[in-house]
Design an enzyme around this catalytic site. Structure first.
Site, PDB file in Angstrom:
ATOM      1  N   GLY A 169     129.232  51.104  90.218  1.00 43.23           N
ATOM      2  CA  GLY A 169     128.690  51.849  91.369  1.00 43.23           C
ATOM      3  C   GLY A 169     128.483  53.320  91.048  1.00 43.23           C
ATOM      4  O   GLY A 169     127.458  53.916  91.398  1.00 43.23           O
ATOM      5  N   CYS A 170     129.442  53.912  90.357  1.00 37.32           N
ATOM      6  CA  CYS A 170     129.357  55.337  90.029  1.00 37.32           C
ATOM      7  C   CYS A 170     128.234  55.598  89.023  1.00 37.32           C
ATOM      8  O   CYS A 170     127.579  56.633  89.077  1.00 37.32           O
ATOM      9  CB  CYS A 170     130.696  55.842  89.502  1.00 37.32           C
ATOM     10  SG  CYS A 170     131.985  55.720  90.772  1.00 37.32           S
ATOM     11  N   THR A 171     128.022  54.646  88.117  1.00 33.68           N
ATOM     12  CA  THR A 171     126.935  54.771  87.142  1.00 33.68           C
ATOM     13  C   THR A 171     125.589  54.702  87.851  1.00 33.68           C
ATOM     14  O   THR A 171     124.710  55.534  87.596  1.00 33.68           O
ATOM     15  CB  THR A 171     127.049  53.676  86.062  1.00 33.68           C
ATOM     16  OG1 THR A 171     128.305  53.848  85.387  1.00 33.68           O
ATOM     17  CG2 THR A 171     125.915  53.761  85.067  1.00 33.68           C
TER      18      THR A 171
END
Length: 155
Positions: free
Chosen positions: A45-47
């Site tokens: 998700g952060c990527t």
């Protein structure tokens, strides 16, 4: 602590960031910026979120928006993450959660029945006058960049 909301003053901050940089609200005085909080470097998700912001960077730059990503990770994994995905904007380390707590995003979370403290995926678009123009809580990583661009264009 009072709940942060649109129209309120953004809390001051100063942190170490990727690329040997330091980011601070003082250095951004008089400029609009996006400060977004994400749970952990190099997770799916952060990527997605960071790469979306990176793609939007030229358009945000034209509007004059500076971008800072903040996670509780130490600098080493943040540097690795930034390098791996070619993230040009500063990714800051808030290991002691001081900035996250000031912004009200260091919250109790739960997974598989266990509760723990962690970073809530939240973004703050701050105007040149230092007030919060737009606030997104529990951000959807895929939609984040488009939402920011839309709100930033209205500044």
């Amino acid at each position: 602590m009072t709940e942060l909301a649109e129209g309120k003053k953004a809390p001051a901050f100063k942190m170490k960031a990727s690329g040997g940089r330091e980011v601070s609200s003082a250095a951004l005085k008089g400029k609009p910026y996006l400060i977004y909080f994400y749970p952990k470097a190099d997770t799916p998700g952060c990527t997605k979120q960071a790469c979306g912001v990176q793609e939007a960077l030229p358009a945000l730059g034209k509007i004059g928006i500076e971008v800072i990503g903040v996670s509780p990770d130490p600098m080493a994994p943040i540097e690795k993450f930034a390098k791996k995905y070619g993230l040009e904007f500063p990714l800051a380390s808030d290991e002691d959660h001081t900035v996250a707590e000031a912004y009200g995003v260091w919250v109790q979370k739960s997974m598989y029945g266990k509760t723990y403290m962690g970073m809530e995926r939240t973004s703050f678009l701050v105007g040149a006058d230092g007030t919060i123009v737009k606030l997104w809580r529990k951000v959807k990583p895929e939609a984040h960049a488009a939402q920011v661009l839309e709100a930033a264009a209205a500044l």
